[in-house]
Design a protein around this motif. Structure first.
Motif, short mmCIF file in Angstrom:
data_model
loop_
_atom_site.label_atom_id
_atom_site.label_comp_id
_atom_site.label_asym_id
_atom_site.label_seq_id
_atom_site.Cartn_x
_atom_site.Cartn_y
_atom_site.Cartn_z
N UNK A 20 0.88 -1.30 0.06
CA UNK A 20 0.00 -0.06 -0.02
C UNK A 20 0.78 1.38 0.07
N UNK A 21 2.14 1.10 0.03
CA UNK A 21 2.89 2.50 -0.22
C UNK A 21 2.95 3.19 -1.49
N UNK A 22 2.40 2.60 -2.53
CA UNK A 22 2.46 3.14 -3.61
C UNK A 22 1.13 3.03 -4.51
N UNK A 23 0.72 3.64 -5.61
CA UNK A 23 -0.27 3.59 -6.62
C UNK A 23 0.10 3.54 -7.82
N UNK A 24 -0.49 2.62 -8.70
CA UNK A 24 -0.27 2.54 -10.20
C UNK A 24 -1.36 3.17 -10.80
N UNK A 25 -0.86 4.25 -11.60
CA UNK A 25 -1.94 5.09 -12.29
C UNK A 25 -1.63 5.36 -13.73
N UNK B 290 -8.82 3.57 1.02
CA UNK B 290 -9.51 3.90 -0.19
C UNK B 290 -8.83 4.94 -0.99
N UNK B 291 -8.84 4.87 -2.34
CA UNK B 291 -8.37 5.83 -3.19
C UNK B 291 -9.61 6.28 -3.90
N UNK B 292 -9.70 7.67 -4.24
CA UNK B 292 -10.93 8.37 -4.95
C UNK B 292 -10.34 9.36 -5.69
N UNK B 293 -11.32 9.52 -6.76
CA UNK B 293 -11.47 10.80 -7.56
C UNK B 293 -12.34 11.69 -7.34
N UNK B 294 -12.07 13.10 -7.11
CA UNK B 294 -13.19 14.14 -6.92
C UNK B 294 -13.14 15.27 -8.00
N UNK B 295 -14.20 15.55 -8.68
CA UNK B 295 -13.99 16.32 -9.83
C UNK B 295 -15.31 17.10 -10.02
N UNK B 296 -15.59 17.43 -11.25
CA UNK B 296 -16.81 17.98 -11.68
C UNK B 296 -16.75 18.73 -13.00
N UNK B 297 -17.96 19.39 -13.52
CA UNK B 297 -17.99 19.81 -14.95
C UNK B 297 -16.81 21.06 -14.79
N UNK B 298 -16.80 21.53 -13.67
CA UNK B 298 -15.65 22.80 -13.75
C UNK B 298 -14.34 22.50 -13.23
N UNK B 299 -13.98 21.37 -13.25
CA UNK B 299 -12.62 21.06 -12.84
C UNK B 299 -12.38 19.35 -13.02
N UNK B 300 -11.15 19.13 -13.63
CA UNK B 300 -10.87 17.78 -13.92
C UNK B 300 -10.60 17.14 -12.49
N UNK B 301 -10.56 15.77 -12.49
CA UNK B 301 -10.99 14.91 -11.24
C UNK B 301 -9.44 14.82 -10.81
N UNK B 302 -9.29 14.99 -9.19
CA UNK B 302 -7.99 14.73 -8.66
C UNK B 302 -8.03 13.47 -7.78
N UNK B 303 -6.82 13.01 -7.66
CA UNK B 303 -6.79 11.57 -6.80
C UNK B 303 -6.45 11.67 -5.58
N UNK B 304 -7.07 11.19 -4.63
CA UNK B 304 -6.93 10.98 -3.22
C UNK B 304 -6.76 9.63 -2.67
N UNK B 305 -5.94 9.80 -1.42
CA UNK B 305 -5.91 8.48 -0.85
C UNK B 305 -6.57 8.48 0.75
N UNK B 306 -7.61 7.81 0.97
CA UNK B 306 -8.44 8.07 2.29
C UNK B 306 -8.24 6.99 3.13
N UNK C 107 -17.29 12.94 -5.32
CA UNK C 107 -16.57 11.99 -5.90
C UNK C 107 -17.05 11.12 -7.09
N UNK C 108 -16.17 11.02 -8.07
CA UNK C 108 -16.71 10.33 -9.10
C UNK C 108 -16.09 8.67 -9.35
N UNK C 109 -15.23 8.39 -8.35
CA UNK C 109 -14.88 7.02 -8.56
C UNK C 109 -14.14 6.60 -7.39
N UNK C 110 -14.18 5.29 -6.96
CA UNK C 110 -13.47 4.86 -5.64
C UNK C 110 -13.03 3.56 -5.84
N UNK C 111 -11.92 3.07 -5.17
CA UNK C 111 -11.14 1.85 -5.27
C UNK C 111 -10.44 1.46 -3.84
N UNK C 112 -10.50 0.28 -3.54
CA UNK C 112 -9.87 -0.08 -2.18
C UNK C 112 -8.83 -1.01 -2.22
N UNK C 113 -8.10 -0.98 -1.18
CA UNK C 113 -6.95 -1.75 -0.99
C UNK C 113 -7.29 -3.22 -0.56
#
Length: 648
Positions: free
Chosen positions: A54-59, A329-345, A317-323
């Motif tokens: 869980x130290x890294x993500x592959x994107x 959980x990693x997730x993406x958050x964005x909208x019509x006014x901004x591209x989606x950023x990646x977060x780890x939760x 939040x537009x997409x989620x994934x789990x370890x």
């Protein structure tokens, strides 16, 4: 409703309805105009497989100008490139379950013939599916972490068979030979069952539970309906699927394998478009297509209650994934006014790390526009949903030109996501109305089937009514409204210029179908399982339907086109062949109408390379400024047409 296979790229663009606020006049006064290079320097990041520790993500990211594979620390930091392709896009699949080797997929410049590749610890990549002319699609890792499953049409180009790839020898074993043209949904955790589906039409399909042990197939759906496999329970006792049996929208069902009983487990007022369990069935993740926007519910299976997800202002939040341990959980958050950023939760501590800032720092976020969902009544009273982008500088005293945007398909949907081209045009003073005409998915199966065997007629009239809605807005110059679209949307552009030549001032056709007979006869061979269903919606080109298909194909009626046109096409496109655009350009040019043609030798069905996007979208704006906004004075190339090629 059933998730659809469609001709289009998934070009989706919009966000949630917003309250009109008092900041717009101030933004208009300070609004900066951005170049296409600045707008395309927004980064697109997706995926997010956790490394075993869980130290890294592959994107996957296009920060290099083309999609490549990267790693990034879960705690944040710089992206580390894993691949450096400068031609074909690289799409990450996953880390290996127990080590840091990686899988990725790649085609050849958009031809959609994907292969699965291994990247070892030394940085050497190997094609694991080197089958000439065959596509291979990764499905899932085996529960014992000793293999993975994938489908391939290497045996018969028409059908996708299921294989298991051993991780020691990397030799595939055929598990299911698909001679009947089924769609394979996945495989149960115990490797005993396959969910198979057979399309009836573009909405409905029959679903079967196939036993790999005794080769029997049990039909799951009792009635004709849209049915889509979602997941198996971890213990293998049940299968989850969505269906719209007896309803307008898809809901989630549980099928108990032992006794064949069924029970409804979740229903919302919109389509449930996906649902799956995390590694050990701790959480159930469900996606709902709510008015063209993802709404995500994550249920704690033990308690039956949804967990609270992080909240954001003006984005979602537009997409989620789990370890694998289900604690992160990693997730993406964005909208019509901004591209989606990646977060780890961290699900225990509730701490979150933002790993990306994908909006180009040269662009001020407040200068971008949040879309508004609107609805209007069409010519026959049918309510049509649409998504409206109003430029900050638009008002009754400063009227702006506008474009009706038509999504791909048939059967697609304009959605509430970020799109750089849309924001670029809006920033330069063009209003955009994305019309989800009848036949669009997401608004119930009755609405979805309204355009069957009726393309180029009532769906086109919906777009004309969208133009009429625009013309009634005080901020719109009603004499300057054009139409734009890709794939099926490109067809609608050409249909509008051909069959309603006085309605729209210009047309922008991105890789649009212009000859339905040829397109339907030349669909990619791996679409064989869906071909009959597609013919039921559009018509069989090898039957008497060909008369109607010829009638609705703009190529045979180019003499009616009188308005300026720009056409953009990828030479590697396997869905809408280059000849479609070549011939429509040649036909319209005979009328003496201004026509521009932008052809990319190294693109397929949609433009992935940033340098090509910059060239394509800048040409669109130049064309619109001359022929729609009409504020440049001198027509491009003194009114002559221009043909451009960007090669690999």
């Amino acid at each position: 409703m059933k998730k659809l296979i469609v001709l289009l790229i998934a070009v989706t663009i919009w966000s949630c309805k917003q309250e009109k606020n008092q900041t717009k006049p101030n933004i208009a006064e300070t609004l900066e105009t951005y170049t296409i290079k600045q707008m395309m320097d927004n980064e697109s990041v997706f995926g997010g497989s956790f490394s075993p520790d869980k130290s890294k993500l592959l994107v996957t990211s296009n920060r290099s100008g083309i999609y490549n594979m990267y790693t990034v620390a879960s705690s944040g930091g710089d992206f580390v490139p894993v691949t450096a392709s400068d031609s074909s896009s690289v799409f990450s699949i996953s880390y290996f379950p127990e080590d840091e080797r990686m899988l990725f997929e790649m085609d050849n410049n958009g031809d959609e013939i994907y292969h699965i590749y291994l990247m070892d610890g030394e940085g050497t990549h190997t094609d694991l599916t080197p089958y000439e002319g065959a596509r291979s699609i990764f499905y899932v890792w085996a529960d014992d972490n000793k293999s993975f499953f994938f489908t391939s049409n290497k045996r018969d180009k028409r059908y996708m068979d299921l294989y298991e790839m051993d991780l020691e020898s990397f030799s595939p074993t055929l598990l299911y030979q698909n001679d009947e043209g089924y769609d394979i949904g996945g495989i149960s955790h115990d490797k005993k069952y396959l969910p198979l589906s057979k399309a009836i039409n573009t909405n409905d399909s029959d679903m079967f539970l196939y036993s790999l042990e005794d080769k029997s197939a049990t039909k799951i759906n009792p009635n004709q309906s849209a049915n889509s496999y979602e997941d198996f329970s971890k213990d293998g006792s049940s299968l989850y699927y969505t269906t719209d049996d007896g309803a307008e929208f898809a809901y989630l069902m549980k099928y108990n394998i032992a006794d064949g009983s069924r029970e409804k487990v979740m229903e919302r007022n919109w389509d449930i478009v996906g649902s799956y369990f995390t590694e050990n069935d701790t959480y159930q993740v469900t996606y709902i297509n709510e008015d063209a926007k993802n709404v995500i519910e994550v249920k704690d299976v033990a308690s039956g209650e949804n967990i609270e997800l992080p909240k954001f202002d003006n984005t979602s939040i537009t997409n989620v994934g789990f370890s694998k341990d289900e604690k992160t959980m990693r997730f993406y958050a964005g909208g019509s006014n901004t591209p989606s950023n990646l977060f780890v939760y961290d699900l225990e501590t509730k701490e979150q790390n933002q790993l990306t800032n994908v909006l180009n720092p040269e662009i001020k976020g407040e200068h971008l526009v949040t879309a508004e969902v609107i609805r209007f009544n069409s010519f026959d009273g049918v309510e049509i949903p649409a998504i409206y982008y109003k430029p900050h500088q638009a008002n009754a005293e400063n009227k702006v030109p506008a474009l009706v945007w038509v999504h791909g398909g048939p059967g697609g949907q304009s959605r509430q996501n970020f799109n750089s081209l849309v924001q670029y045009m809006v920033n330069h003073g063009y209003a955009i109305l994305a019309v989800n005409n009848r036949g669009s998915s997401g608004y119930g199966k009755t609405f979805y089937q309204m355009d069957d065997l009726n393309h180029g007629d009532k769906d086109l009239k919906d777009c004309v009514e969208g133009k009429n809605w625009l013309s009634q807005q005080t901020e719109i110059d009603a004499s300057k409204i054009g139409i734009i679209g890709g794939s099926y949307g490109g067809y609608m552009t050409m249909a509008a210029l051909t069959y309603t030549p006085d309605e729209f001032a210009v047309g922008v056709n991105l890789f649009g179908v212009t000859n339905w007979i040829r397109t339907l006869r030349s669909i990619p061979p791996w679409w064989e399982s869906f071909k009959d269903a597609l013919f039921k919606e559009l018509g069989d080109p090898n039957s008497a339907d060909s008369v109607r298909l010829r009638k609705i194909s703009p190529l045979y009626h180019t003499d009616k086109v009188t308005k300026p046109l720009i056409v953009l096409q990828g030479a590697q496109d396997p869905r809408v062949l280059q000849v479609e655009s070549d011939e429509i350009v040649a036909g319209v040019r005979k009328n003496g109408v201004p026509v521009e043609y932008v052809l990319f030798e190294d693109e397929g069905h949609g433009f992935e390379k940033k340098e090509n996007q910059i060239e394509a979208y800048s040409k669109i704006l130049e064309f619109l400024d001359v022929y729609l906004k009409q504020d440049k004075g001198t027509p491009i190339n003194d009114g002559e047409t221009m043909e451009m090629n960007s090669g690999s």
